[in-house]
Design a protein around this motif. Structure first.
Motif, PDB file in Angstrom:
ATOM      1  N   PHE A  52      52.602  35.941  27.547  1.00 19.83           N
ATOM      2  CA  PHE A  52      51.873  34.687  27.755  1.00 19.83           C
ATOM      3  C   PHE A  52      52.356  33.629  26.763  1.00 19.83           C
ATOM      4  O   PHE A  52      51.567  32.891  26.188  1.00 19.83           O
ATOM      5  N   PRO A 105      41.210  32.069  30.423  1.00 21.97           N
ATOM      6  CA  PRO A 105      42.298  31.363  31.111  1.00 21.97           C
ATOM      7  C   PRO A 105      43.229  32.311  31.861  1.00 21.97           C
ATOM      8  O   PRO A 105      43.776  31.955  32.912  1.00 21.97           O
ATOM      9  N   ALA A 106      43.398  33.529  31.339  1.00 27.49           N
ATOM     10  CA  ALA A 106      44.288  34.497  31.976  1.00 27.49           C
ATOM     11  C   ALA A 106      43.563  35.397  32.968  1.00 27.49           C
ATOM     12  O   ALA A 106      44.192  36.222  33.630  1.00 27.49           O
ATOM     13  N   ALA A 113      49.366  26.753  32.278  1.00 25.45           N
ATOM     14  CA  ALA A 113      50.151  27.551  31.333  1.00 25.45           C
ATOM     15  C   ALA A 113      49.810  29.030  31.413  1.00 25.45           C
ATOM     16  O   ALA A 113      50.617  29.889  31.068  1.00 25.45           O
ATOM     17  N   ALA A 114      48.612  29.338  31.878  1.00 25.70           N
ATOM     18  CA  ALA A 114      48.188  30.743  32.025  1.00 25.70           C
ATOM     19  C   ALA A 114      48.792  31.387  33.264  1.00 25.70           C
ATOM     20  O   ALA A 114      48.583  32.588  33.493  1.00 25.70           O
ATOM     21  N   TRP A 158      37.936  25.831  26.261  1.00 18.59           N
ATOM     22  CA  TRP A 158      38.374  25.795  27.668  1.00 18.59           C
ATOM     23  C   TRP A 158      37.302  26.386  28.578  1.00 18.59           C
ATOM     24  O   TRP A 158      36.969  25.806  29.618  1.00 18.59           O
ATOM     25  N   TYR A 168      43.362  39.600  29.312  1.00 19.51           N
ATOM     26  CA  TYR A 168      43.912  39.190  30.594  1.00 19.51           C
ATOM     27  C   TYR A 168      43.649  40.204  31.702  1.00 19.51           C
ATOM     28  O   TYR A 168      43.985  39.968  32.857  1.00 19.51           O
ATOM     29  N   LYS A 215      54.015  30.786  27.165  1.00 18.19           N
ATOM     30  CA  LYS A 215      53.718  29.398  27.512  1.00 18.19           C
ATOM     31  C   LYS A 215      52.262  29.069  27.216  1.00 18.19           C
ATOM     32  O   LYS A 215      51.952  27.995  26.668  1.00 18.19           O
ATOM     33  N   LEU A 216      51.368  29.971  27.558  1.00 16.16           N
ATOM     34  CA  LEU A 216      49.950  29.761  27.285  1.00 16.16           C
ATOM     35  C   LEU A 216      49.710  29.660  25.787  1.00 16.16           C
ATOM     36  O   LEU A 216      48.994  28.761  25.319  1.00 16.16           O
ATOM     37  N   ASN A 217      50.301  30.563  25.009  1.00 24.05           N
ATOM     38  CA  ASN A 217      50.122  30.523  23.563  1.00 24.05           C
ATOM     39  C   ASN A 217      50.680  29.243  22.952  1.00 24.05           C
ATOM     40  O   ASN A 217      50.086  28.675  22.031  1.00 24.05           O
ATOM     41  N   ILE A 268      46.137  24.002  30.152  1.00 19.09           N
ATOM     42  CA  ILE A 268      45.912  25.401  29.768  1.00 19.09           C
ATOM     43  C   ILE A 268      45.861  26.285  31.004  1.00 19.09           C
ATOM     44  O   ILE A 268      46.459  27.378  31.033  1.00 19.09           O
ATOM     45  N   TYR A 269      45.192  25.834  32.025  1.00 18.72           N
ATOM     46  CA  TYR A 269      45.072  26.603  33.272  1.00 18.72           C
ATOM     47  C   TYR A 269      46.451  26.890  33.867  1.00 18.72           C
ATOM     48  O   TYR A 269      46.771  28.031  34.231  1.00 18.72           O
TER      49      TYR A 269
END
Length: 304
Positions: free
Chosen positions: A231, A173-174, A298-299, A256, A218, A233-235, A295-296
């Protein structure tokens, strides 16, 4: 465990990356391999440079101690990197590298061989000669590449007759430039730039499996995004979705990657049995479209 079909093989979508095997205790490695097989993960990804070859030897030792039949394993190795010096796709180097891997792995054949990183001095005819010898002798049954873009594969195919069955690419995602260049098409944004020649679409068109390496990093070995405050928000999103499905964040990441319609395997890099099981749980989850895009975003990626 879910599977992807290709070239007469039924491959688990979670592939066991063996890069860290040389540093594992013998008993730990035996337990790890046993539990991987019990979980349906019989695909083991090696490379001749991992541990300077020690990872392949450690794996073979554990397999021998466990009494595992060769037919119960799908073995892949990679070649072409001469550490610190060059990349080498010469016929001589490929043939010698495969002989070394076969010896260390204590096997007569590889199910799959990948060219590890692009050699700018590659002569397709030399690669083809090596592949033909390896295939006709039964020493390698399928061939693929790693970190290549479409025109590098097309150049190979001017001489190579075997199907290129897989391309091993960094994907998470990252680290999702393969996706952002599609979503941000026709825009003057950073994510619109294709740094790989739209390889993800190419693989879908050509029936090539994408093997996602470093699924929790990442950058190029820059760091793991799981638990990293950069990260947050992603977490947070991964944790929320993980709670819904009763799995760890690593499983959500695997889900994902696998939710994308390309044929994909997630290549793990752990030698921890608990962590492997946590990741593997993602193979049984199908994220909703909304969750995938959440998720996308948020990354750190955008939707136009």
């Amino acid at each position: 465990m879910n599977y992807v079909q290709t070239e007469g093989l039924r491959l688990p979508v979670i592939a066991v990356g063996c890069m860290g095997f040389a540093g594992a205790e013998k008993a730990q490695l035996r337990t790890f391999i046993s539990q991987a097989l019990e979980g349906g993960m019989n695909f083991f990804d090696h490379a001749d440079i991992y541990g300077g070859g020690a990872c392949e030897s450690a794996f073979a030792g554990a397999v021998k101690d466990l009494g595992i039949s060769r037919g119960d394993l799908i073995l892949q190795s990679k070649c072409g990197i001469v550490p610190g010096k060059m990349f080498d796709f010469s016929e001589k180097h490929i043939l010698e590298a495969v002989e070394g891997s076969l010896r260390r792995l204590n096997t007569d054949y590889l199910d799959c061989l990948l060219l590890h990183r692009p050699d700018e001095l590659m002569q397709p005819e030399e690669v083809a000669a090596a592949f033909d010898k390896l295939y006709s002798s039964g020493k390698v049954r399928r061939f693929g590449v790693s970190n290549m873009h479409p025109y590098q594969i097309e150049l190979l195919k001017t001489a190579v007759g075997q199907h290129i069955y897989a391309d091993q690419l960094q994907f998470s995602p990252a680290h999702a430039g393969m996706i952002s260049c599609n979503i941000e098409a026709n825009m003057q944004t950073e994510g619109a730039v294709s740094r790989d020649g739209y390889i993800l679409n190419y693989c879908r068109l050509k029936n090539i499996i994408v093997q996602a390496w470093s699924p929790f990093r990442y950058g190029f070995f820059a760091g793991v995004f799981l638990g990293d405050e950069k990260f947050k928000k992603l977490n947070d999103v991964l944790a929320k979705i993980g709670q819904k499905y009763g799995v760890e964040k690593s499983a959500v990441v695997a889900a994902w990657i696998l939710r994308h319609p390309a044929k994909t395997q997630v290549v793990t890099g752990t030698v921890n049995t608990a962590h492997l099981s946590e990741i593997a749980a993602g193979a049984d989850i199908e994220l909703t479209r909304e969750e995938w895009y959440e998720i996308y975003i948020a990354a750190g990626h955008i939707l136009p």
